[in-house]
Design a protein around this motif. Structure first.
Motif, PDB file in Angstrom:
ATOM      1  N   LYS A  98       0.848  -1.185   0.000  1.00 53.56           N
ATOM      2  CA  LYS A  98       0.000   0.000   0.000  1.00 53.56           C
ATOM      3  C   LYS A  98       0.887   1.239   0.000  1.00 53.56           C
ATOM      4  O   LYS A  98       0.952   1.999   0.956  1.00 53.56           O
ATOM      5  N   PHE A 100       0.468   3.867  -1.508  1.00 54.96           N
ATOM      6  CA  PHE A 100      -0.266   5.126  -1.458  1.00 54.96           C
ATOM      7  C   PHE A 100      -0.370   5.640  -0.024  1.00 54.96           C
ATOM      8  O   PHE A 100      -0.710   6.788   0.207  1.00 54.96           O
ATOM      9  N   GLU A 101      -0.061   4.793   0.967  1.00 52.54           N
ATOM     10  CA  GLU A 101      -0.063   5.238   2.350  1.00 52.54           C
ATOM     11  C   GLU A 101       1.287   5.826   2.746  1.00 52.54           C
ATOM     12  O   GLU A 101       1.451   6.369   3.818  1.00 52.54           O
ATOM     13  N   GLU A 243      -5.027   9.738 -11.577  1.00 51.32           N
ATOM     14  CA  GLU A 243      -4.255   8.563 -11.175  1.00 51.32           C
ATOM     15  C   GLU A 243      -2.904   8.949 -10.575  1.00 51.32           C
ATOM     16  O   GLU A 243      -2.270   8.153  -9.886  1.00 51.32           O
ATOM     17  N   LYS A 247      -3.909   8.717  -3.181  1.00 54.37           N
ATOM     18  CA  LYS A 247      -5.098   8.532  -2.349  1.00 54.37           C
ATOM     19  C   LYS A 247      -5.290   9.660  -1.346  1.00 54.37           C
ATOM     20  O   LYS A 247      -6.398  10.159  -1.155  1.00 54.37           O
ATOM     21  N   LEU A 250      -6.987  12.855  -2.947  1.00 54.68           N
ATOM     22  CA  LEU A 250      -8.198  12.794  -3.765  1.00 54.68           C
ATOM     23  C   LEU A 250      -9.244  13.809  -3.314  1.00 54.68           C
ATOM     24  O   LEU A 250      -9.844  14.510  -4.144  1.00 54.68           O
ATOM     25  N   GLU A 277     -10.335  -0.898  -3.454  1.00 57.29           N
ATOM     26  CA  GLU A 277      -9.089  -0.186  -3.207  1.00 57.29           C
ATOM     27  C   GLU A 277      -7.919  -0.998  -3.753  1.00 57.29           C
ATOM     28  O   GLU A 277      -7.715  -2.146  -3.377  1.00 57.29           O
ATOM     29  N   TYR A 293      -1.847   5.958  -7.978  1.00 58.23           N
ATOM     30  CA  TYR A 293      -2.900   5.253  -7.237  1.00 58.23           C
ATOM     31  C   TYR A 293      -4.138   5.186  -8.127  1.00 58.23           C
ATOM     32  O   TYR A 293      -4.552   6.193  -8.709  1.00 58.23           O
ATOM     33  N   PRO A 295      -7.964   4.858  -8.155  1.00 60.24           N
ATOM     34  CA  PRO A 295      -9.087   4.962  -7.224  1.00 60.24           C
ATOM     35  C   PRO A 295     -10.223   4.012  -7.578  1.00 60.24           C
ATOM     36  O   PRO A 295     -10.398   3.639  -8.746  1.00 60.24           O
ATOM     37  N   GLU A 299     -15.251   5.078  -4.431  1.00 56.81           N
ATOM     38  CA  GLU A 299     -14.470   6.081  -3.719  1.00 56.81           C
ATOM     39  C   GLU A 299     -14.639   7.459  -4.369  1.00 56.81           C
ATOM     40  O   GLU A 299     -14.841   8.473  -3.688  1.00 56.81           O
TER      41      GLU A 299
END
Length: 391
Positions: A98, A100-101, A243, A247, A250, A277, A293, A295, A299
């Motif tokens: 992940k 995007f975290e 894209e 995340k 957004l 996700e 990322y 989506p 979301e």
């Protein structure tokens, strides 16, 4: 039999849904599955077992780039065969993180990430894109449409969806090489602004605007959408840009669109989507789209509602993107002699894998492409039917 070969024979046995042929580094050829082999995998040398178990996407991706693996047949077919085998160990999400975290996608990082992918040379993109240099999903009204015609169809489809009227103002966030903003001015007499973080796209778009004599109608800025202040627009469009937002940003994107739109203004978002996700494939993140990322549909819809937007149209163009990518792949392979003069073989193999992986992902339904049309506030003057979109 050596340990490496035993390992690979076990792994490959349950890897593909289609019958295939595998040639190992010692020359032995093994057929897997029943029926006529659909493709052949040549292992020129073994890839470390730990790398395969730890991160198979990175291991096989780099293995192909560095010629440890060769494919005889369709690269797209091989990858689709992998994706369709839901029982494969690849679907245990090994090699996905992940990310995007982790990525903040600040303005500075966003610019670096965009330049990493888009500023690798207009000469390279020109080899396999159409004449308009449009690098996003086309719209095929007919299977016989050329790539150029389909890209022009896409731009026209978007502008009709926006119900753009003469004299209205349009902002294109992530304008690429400028085709949409130029078409908006020429075909709809709209005053259009395009923004991009790619220097190569910016300078080429400036050149195109000057060549068309549209300086009074069209402008382009090298700027992040978060830095654009003091202006509002009747229409805001974004094609293949969100894209890259990440995340964590957004909601900020939709908030920014709201501040950039006039009351009752309309926005169209054209982007790659998932249905849940999506974690990021580490190979793609390292070599193709750092900080990216994809989506989920739900979301995006939730964020639109949370920011006061009204969703008025949603359309999937998934198979249009499959067809677009297949055109790009054909052009790419047909221009290898020229491509090898400006890029090395590792780069060429990396991009071949990237383009074919994307085609396989869309065709197998791993990912989708949607156009979202939404208004700022209630717009009761909007057309009651979709006739304007298809007339």
């Amino acid at each position: 039999m050596d340990v490496d070969k035993l390992f690979y024979r076990y792994v490959i046995k349950n890897l593909f849904v289609d019958p295939c042929e595998v040639k190992f580094w010692d020359g032995e050829v093994v057929i897997y599955g029943e029926g006529i082999p659909q493709f052949r995998i040549n292992f020129n040398e073994p890839i470390a077992k730990l790398e395969v178990f730890t991160d198979p996407y990175m291991a096989f991706g780099e293995g192909y780039m560095l010629k440890k693996i060769d494919i005889v047949g369709s690269v797209q077919k091989v990858i689709e065969s992998l994706y369709k085998n839901r029982s494969s160990f690849l679907h245990q999400k090994k090699g996905y993180k992940k990310l995007f975290e982790i990525f903040s996608n600040s303005i500075r990082e966003s610019k670096e990430n965009i330049q990493f992918h888009y500023d690798i040379g207009n000469d390279f993109y020109r080899l396999w894109l159409d004449e308009t240099m449009t690098y996003s999903c086309a719209y095929f009204k007919s299977p016989e449409d050329s790539l150029l015609q389909a890209q022009r169809n896409k731009v026209a489809h978007i502008l009709r969806k926006l119900n753009l009227q003469p004299g209205q103002t349009l902002l294109d966030i992530g304008c690429g090489w400028g085709e949409l903003i130029i078409a908006a001015a020429k075909d709809y007499q709209s005053k259009a602004l395009g923004i991009t973080l790619s220097s190569e796209q910016y300078y080429k778009t400036v050149e195109r605007i000057e060549n068309e004599g549209l300086q009074d109608m069209v402008e382009v800025q090298l700027i992040d959408y978060r830095e654009l202040e003091g202006r509002t627009f009747d229409r805001v469009v974004s094609v293949g840009m969100i894209e890259h937002v990440g995340k964590a940003h957004l909601n900020s994107y939709f908030s920014a669109v709201s501040s950039l739109l006039n009351e009752n203004g309309v926005s169209l978002l054209h982007c790659i989507t998932g249905y849940k996700e999506l974690a990021i494939n580490s190979w793609f993140n390292k070599y193709i789209f750092p900080g990216g990322y994809i989506p989920a549909v739900q979301e995006l819809v939730w964020l639109m509602a949370a920011n006061g937007f009204y969703l008025i149209d949603l359309e999937s163009l998934r198979e249009h993107y499959t067809r677009t990518l297949e055109h790009w792949i054909k052009n790419f392979e047909g221009s290898l002699t020229l491509a090898m003069k400006i890029k090395d073989e590792t780069f060429i193999r990396m991009w071949r894998l990237y383009l074919n992986s994307c085609a396989a992902s869309f065709h197998s339904g791993n990912i989708d492409l949607h156009q979202f049309l939404f208004t700022k506030g209630v717009n009761n003057n909007w057309p009651l039917t979709r006739i304007n979109m298809y007339s």
